[in-house]
Motif scaffolding. Sequence first.
Motif, PDB file in Angstrom:
ATOM      1  N   UNK A 162      -5.171   3.883 -11.584  1.00  0.00           N
ATOM      2  CA  UNK A 162      -4.241   3.189 -10.689  1.00  0.00           C
ATOM      3  C   UNK A 162      -4.635   3.391  -9.238  1.00  0.00           C
ATOM      4  N   UNK A 163      -5.120   4.593  -8.892  1.00  0.00           N
ATOM      5  CA  UNK A 163      -5.505   4.893  -7.512  1.00  0.00           C
ATOM      6  C   UNK A 163      -6.661   4.013  -7.067  1.00  0.00           C
TER       7      UNK A 163
ATOM      8  N   UNK B  59      -7.987   1.306  -8.490  1.00  0.00           N
ATOM      9  CA  UNK B  59      -7.779  -0.132  -8.667  1.00  0.00           C
ATOM     10  C   UNK B  59      -6.854  -0.689  -7.590  1.00  0.00           C
ATOM     11  N   UNK B  60      -5.702  -0.065  -7.405  1.00  0.00           N
ATOM     12  CA  UNK B  60      -4.745  -0.560  -6.414  1.00  0.00           C
ATOM     13  C   UNK B  60      -5.261  -0.386  -4.989  1.00  0.00           C
ATOM     14  N   UNK B  61      -6.027   0.689  -4.754  1.00  0.00           N
ATOM     15  CA  UNK B  61      -6.629   0.879  -3.434  1.00  0.00           C
ATOM     16  C   UNK B  61      -7.622  -0.239  -3.126  1.00  0.00           C
ATOM     17  N   UNK B  62      -8.423  -0.609  -4.116  1.00  0.00           N
ATOM     18  CA  UNK B  62      -9.374  -1.698  -3.921  1.00  0.00           C
ATOM     19  C   UNK B  62      -8.651  -3.008  -3.623  1.00  0.00           C
ATOM     20  N   UNK B  63      -7.603  -3.302  -4.367  1.00  0.00           N
ATOM     21  CA  UNK B  63      -6.845  -4.540  -4.135  1.00  0.00           C
ATOM     22  C   UNK B  63      -6.252  -4.552  -2.732  1.00  0.00           C
TER      23      UNK B  63
ATOM     24  N   UNK C  79      -3.770  -5.342 -16.016  1.00  0.00           N
ATOM     25  CA  UNK C  79      -4.187  -5.180 -17.416  1.00  0.00           C
ATOM     26  C   UNK C  79      -5.203  -4.059 -17.532  1.00  0.00           C
ATOM     27  N   UNK C  80      -6.087  -3.953 -16.553  1.00  0.00           N
ATOM     28  CA  UNK C  80      -7.133  -2.932 -16.590  1.00  0.00           C
ATOM     29  C   UNK C  80      -6.556  -1.522 -16.511  1.00  0.00           C
TER      30      UNK C  80
END
Length: 495
Positions: free
Chosen positions: A429-430, A432-436, A390-391
């Motif tokens: 996206x970079x 956020x998805x990297x952190x996950x 969502x973010x």
Amino acid sequence: MFGDSITFPHLLIFFPLIAGLITFFLRKEGTAKAWTLAASILTLAVSIASLCYANNAAYSGLTFSYEWMKYLGSSFAVSLDGVGRILTFLTSISFPLIFIATYKTSYKSPNAFYGLMLLSQCGLMGVFLATDTLLFYFFWELALIPVYFLCSRWGGEKRIQATFKFFVYTFLGSLLMLVGIIYVYLQTAPTQFSHHSFSMSAFYNVFAAGSGATGQNWLFWLFFVAFAIKMPIFPFHTWQPDAYEQSPTAVTMVLSGIMVKMGLFAVIRWLLPVFPLAAVKYQHIVVLLSVTGIIYASLIAIRQDDLKRLVAYSSIAHIGLMCAAIFSLNQTGIQGVMLQMFNHGINIIGLWIVLELVEKQLGIRKISELSGIANKAPMLTIALVIIAFANIALPLTNAFIGEFLMFSGLFNYSVWFAAIAGISIILAAVYTLSMIQKVFYGESNTATAVIKDISLNEGIALGVIVVLIFVIGLHPQPFFDMAKESVGVLTERVK
């Protein structure tokens, strides 16, 4: 429903105020927590009830005015219009979520902590409801003062430095705004009892029909800097990462989820309608600052190893996009901002709930020291992935339609600014998805092997947020209907 004497704005302001004052006298921690949660839920019930009258023009319980300082031309004037209704609803739903999610967290002097939290909610409600400029300024300060004490007393090891920076920035901004308010007040038309007026309509009329173009220019910047500090946008943002990092997580949720919306709201409610010519004249500069901040904050977020600072810079980027969309000065962009202010508040609080659980259990915030949390906390991971999607405005989530409208509005203003701001979608996206991937997936290490999954209170809060993400993502029309009339009136003034 409540008659002419007690209105919904009364209840939304005075119930948190009275409940907060009572909380200071509740010495037992359990009693203080239960009372505060119950008070916030009752405030939410009032806010939901007010939505039932959103389209009832004949109902008088949405506005109130009383001449409390008539010889100064100031009234206790409040109104629950479309813009205010969305943000009071955000405020009323955020505080119960915050209290539920952090219910098991213990604080020194809990009665003082929760009392200050409710006073802050009172101030926020007043900011979003006030239609008298002096009253607006009063509530602006009332919302900030409790947060200052909350950060300085219950914050982290470097809380004094962070709080001092926060105080200096906000104090200077408030001082600039006060100078501007007094000057515009002295230009207003006389009333029955006073030579001038603080009413919103009087302020709107000072520079109506293109009058006083020169005076608008410097006054615009006095107000804009005050509001830009509060959002914050580049280059007035430097207080924010330190304040978010050092504040108690519950306070950080208030700061990032609700309080930054004060600046955006003030631009929509006061800056653009009062100084329409200056807004058009300087929109290019403001959009340039906003877009610069979007890219700058996104690049800094990619480099962060601290979870709190990553979310802080992510928030700066999102707020920068909202500010740019407002100054596109078209209905599409501003309508998107109205929806996105609510969505951002909900999503960012969800992220902070997840980070609070990780830090509380492991005592670690560094991304490089975390790995494989999904193996031990699958429900927490699922909630985070949904909120993270969502973010970054994945379709079918709440933020998608808001960002789509904001980019559409920005595109109508300038293709180049829209294209540059659009890079932030990739950057978001970079990081956020990297952190996950780094924190939640892979093999568990020694530190993360002991983490437990979400408890009941955290599950309730995250569950509500996930439901809101999908409900608004699939059916955002009620929010558009709430704000449509107010946005239309605003865009007519700044044409």
